[in-house]
Design an enzyme around this catalytic site. Structure first.
Site, mmCIF file in Angstrom:
data_model
loop_
_atom_site.group_PDB
_atom_site.id
_atom_site.type_symbol
_atom_site.label_atom_id
_atom_site.label_comp_id
_atom_site.label_asym_id
_atom_site.label_seq_id
_atom_site.Cartn_x
_atom_site.Cartn_y
_atom_site.Cartn_z
ATOM 1 N N ASP A 108 0.822 -1.221 0.000
ATOM 2 C CA ASP A 108 0.000 0.000 0.000
ATOM 3 C C ASP A 108 0.854 1.267 0.000
ATOM 4 O O ASP A 108 0.395 2.325 0.389
ATOM 5 C CB ASP A 108 -0.950 -0.002 1.205
ATOM 6 C CG ASP A 108 -0.209 -0.104 2.519
ATOM 7 O OD1 ASP A 108 1.021 -0.322 2.505
ATOM 8 O OD2 ASP A 108 -0.862 0.044 3.564
ATOM 9 N N LYS A 159 6.597 6.692 18.132
ATOM 10 C CA LYS A 159 5.851 7.927 18.440
ATOM 11 C C LYS A 159 6.629 8.848 19.389
ATOM 12 O O LYS A 159 6.233 9.056 20.537
ATOM 13 C CB LYS A 159 4.480 7.578 19.022
ATOM 14 C CG LYS A 159 3.683 6.746 18.037
ATOM 15 C CD LYS A 159 2.221 6.691 18.346
ATOM 16 C CE LYS A 159 1.508 5.961 17.244
ATOM 17 N NZ LYS A 159 0.658 4.879 17.643
ATOM 18 N N ASP A 218 2.152 6.593 2.101
ATOM 19 C CA ASP A 218 1.351 5.462 2.515
ATOM 20 C C ASP A 218 -0.063 5.802 2.027
ATOM 21 O O ASP A 218 -0.442 6.966 2.032
ATOM 22 C CB ASP A 218 1.443 5.452 4.044
ATOM 23 C CG ASP A 218 0.509 4.517 4.732
ATOM 24 O OD1 ASP A 218 -0.228 3.802 4.063
ATOM 25 O OD2 ASP A 218 0.530 4.516 5.972
#
Ligand code: GTP
Length: 331
Positions: A108, A159, A218
Site C-alpha cells: 500500500d 511515536k 502510505d
C-alpha cells in the site's frame, strides 16, 4: 531476483471501500496500486513476486489470472490466518522456496524509490537487512528510525515526544532481506516485523537503512489515498495521468478540480468534483458537489458530499448534505 509483497491486511482505515476491494487493488492514477508496485520492482531486476495474501485473496487472482504482471511471475501465498507483517513474510517466502537475498515491499506504498539503489546499498554494507527510510515533517505519529553515519540502524523510537530524537526518518515499507532473516521469524503465530524482528537485528548490528527524498506516501487513510491520486495530475511525480480514464462517463458540463474518474464510473451533468476520486461503479448525480471524498457507490442529484467515503453499497439521497461520513456506516 525475487520479492515478497504484503497485501493481506484488512485495510480498516479505508472502509467501506475495502469491504469490496482490497486496498492494494484500489487504483492510483487508474491502475491498481499493486500493478505499479510490481512494475517498479521489475525495474530493479525483480522477476518473481510472491503476494503475501490473507484477507480477500480472490480479487488478486481474478485481476491477474495468468499469474503475470508484464514479465514478472506472480505467486500467491494465502495465509490460513493473519500472521502480521513478519509472519506473512516468512509464510510467503517459505511457500515460494526463497533461499537467497530478496526484496520485501508493503503493498500500500506509493513511491518513486529506485529499488535498485536499495539493493546496491544493501550489498555495499553487507547488511542482514536494509530499510528504505523517508523524512516526515512531524514524526510524532510514527516509528522513527535513528541511523549512524555509516547507515547502521541504532534504534527505533515509537511515536517520539518532542526532543526525544533528532531523527525525522520513518520506515518507508521497502526492504532488502538476506535469507537468514527468515530463521529469525517464528512460524505459526502473529509476528510484527517492526516491533519484533527489526529490533532483534539492530541488537546484532545487522540492520542498515538508506533515506531518500523520492515521492513517497502510505495510502492507508482516505486523505492520503486522495493525495496519491492527485499527485499524478499535478506534476509532483515524473509520471502523470489524465483525470478521466477511458471507459468513464463524465458529462461535458461537469467540472473536475484535482479529481480523477475511473473506468466504469459516471459523473452527471453540472456535477462538481474537488480533490475527489470516483471509482468503478461510482455515480455522481446531476448538480452534485463532491469534495475531498472517494465514491464507489451513489451520490444523489443536487447533493453535497464532503470528506466522505462512499462504499459500493452506499447510497446518498438526492438534495442532502453529508460531511465527515462513511457510508454505509460501519457496524
Ligand atoms: P489498516 O487496517 O487500515 O491498518 O490497514 P492494513 O491492514 O493494510 O495494515 P497496515 O497498513 O499496517 O499494513 C501494512 C502492509 O502489510 C499492507 O500492505 C497490508 O496489506 C500488509 N499486512 C498487514 N497485516 C498483514 C497480515 O497479517 N498478513 C499479510 N499477508 N499482510 C498484512
Amino acid at each position: 531476483m525475487r520479492a515478497v509483497v504484503l497485501v493481506g491486511g484488512r485495510g480498516t482505515r479505508l472502509r467501506p471501500l475495502t469491504d469490496h476491494v482490497p486496498k492494494p487493488m484500489l487504483p492510483i492514477g487508474h491502475r491498481p496500486m499493486i500493478a505499479a508496485l510490481v512494475e517498479r520492482l521489475a525495474h530493479a531486476g525483480v522477476d518473481d513476486v510472491t503476494l503475501a495474501l490473507g484477507f480477500r485473496p480472490e480479487p488478486f487472482m481474478v485481476a491477474f489470472p495468468d499469474g503475470r504482471v508484464g514479465d514478472v511471475t506472480l505467486r500467491y501465498a494465502v495465509e490460513p490466518e493473519p500472521l502480521d507483517t513478519a509472519g506473512a513474510i516468512r509464510f510467503a517466502a517459505d511457500h515460494a522456496g526463497i533461499d537467497t537475498t530478496f526484496v520485501v515491499a508493503n503493498g500500500d506504498i506509493v513511491t518513486d524509490l529506485a529499488v535498485a539503489d536499495l539493493v546496491a546499498a544493501h550489498r555495499r554494507t553487507g547488511a542482514e537487512a536494509t530499510l528504505h527510510l523517508t523524512p516526515v515533517d512531524d514524526p510524532s505519529a510514527f516509528g522513527v528510525v535513528e541511523v549512524d553515519a555509516d547507515g547502521r540502524v541504532e534504534r527505533f523510537v515509537e511515536k517520539p515526544t518532542p526532543g526525544e530524537t533528532s531523527s525525522n526518518l520513518i520506515n518507508a515499507g521497502t526492504y532488502v532481506f538476506e535469507a537468514s532473516m527468515l530463521a529469525r521469524i517464528p512460524t505459526g503465530r502473529r509476528v510484527s516485523v517492526e516491533r519484533e524482528t527489526f529490533p532483534a537485528v539492530v541488537a546484532d548490528g545487522g540492520l542498515f537503512a538508506i533515506a531518500t527524498d523520492d515521492y513517497w506516501t502510505d495510502t492507508g487513510r482516505p486523505d492520503l489515498y486522495l493525495a496519491a491520486n492527485a499527485a499524478l495530475l499535478t506534476g509532483e511525480r515524473p509520471e502523470r495521468c489524465r483525470a478521466v480514464a477511458p471507459g468513464a462517463s463524465v458529462a461535458e458540463d461537469a467540472t473536475l478540480e484535482r479529481s480523477l474518474v475511473e473506468a466504469g464510473a459516471t459523473v452527471a451533468a453540472r456535477a462538481r468534483l474537488v480533490g475527489s476520486v470516483v471509482l468503478d461503479g461510482g455515480f455522481v448525480g446531476e448538480g452534485a458537489t463532491v469534495e475531498r471524498s472517494i465514491v464507489m457507490g451513489r451520490v444523489g442529484a443536487g447533493t453535497t458530499v464532503r470528506d466522505a467515503v462512499i462504499g459500493a453499497d452506499g447510497d446518498v439521497a438526492d438534495g442532502v448534505t453529508v460531511a465527515d461520513a462513511r457510508i454505509p456506516e460501519q457496524g
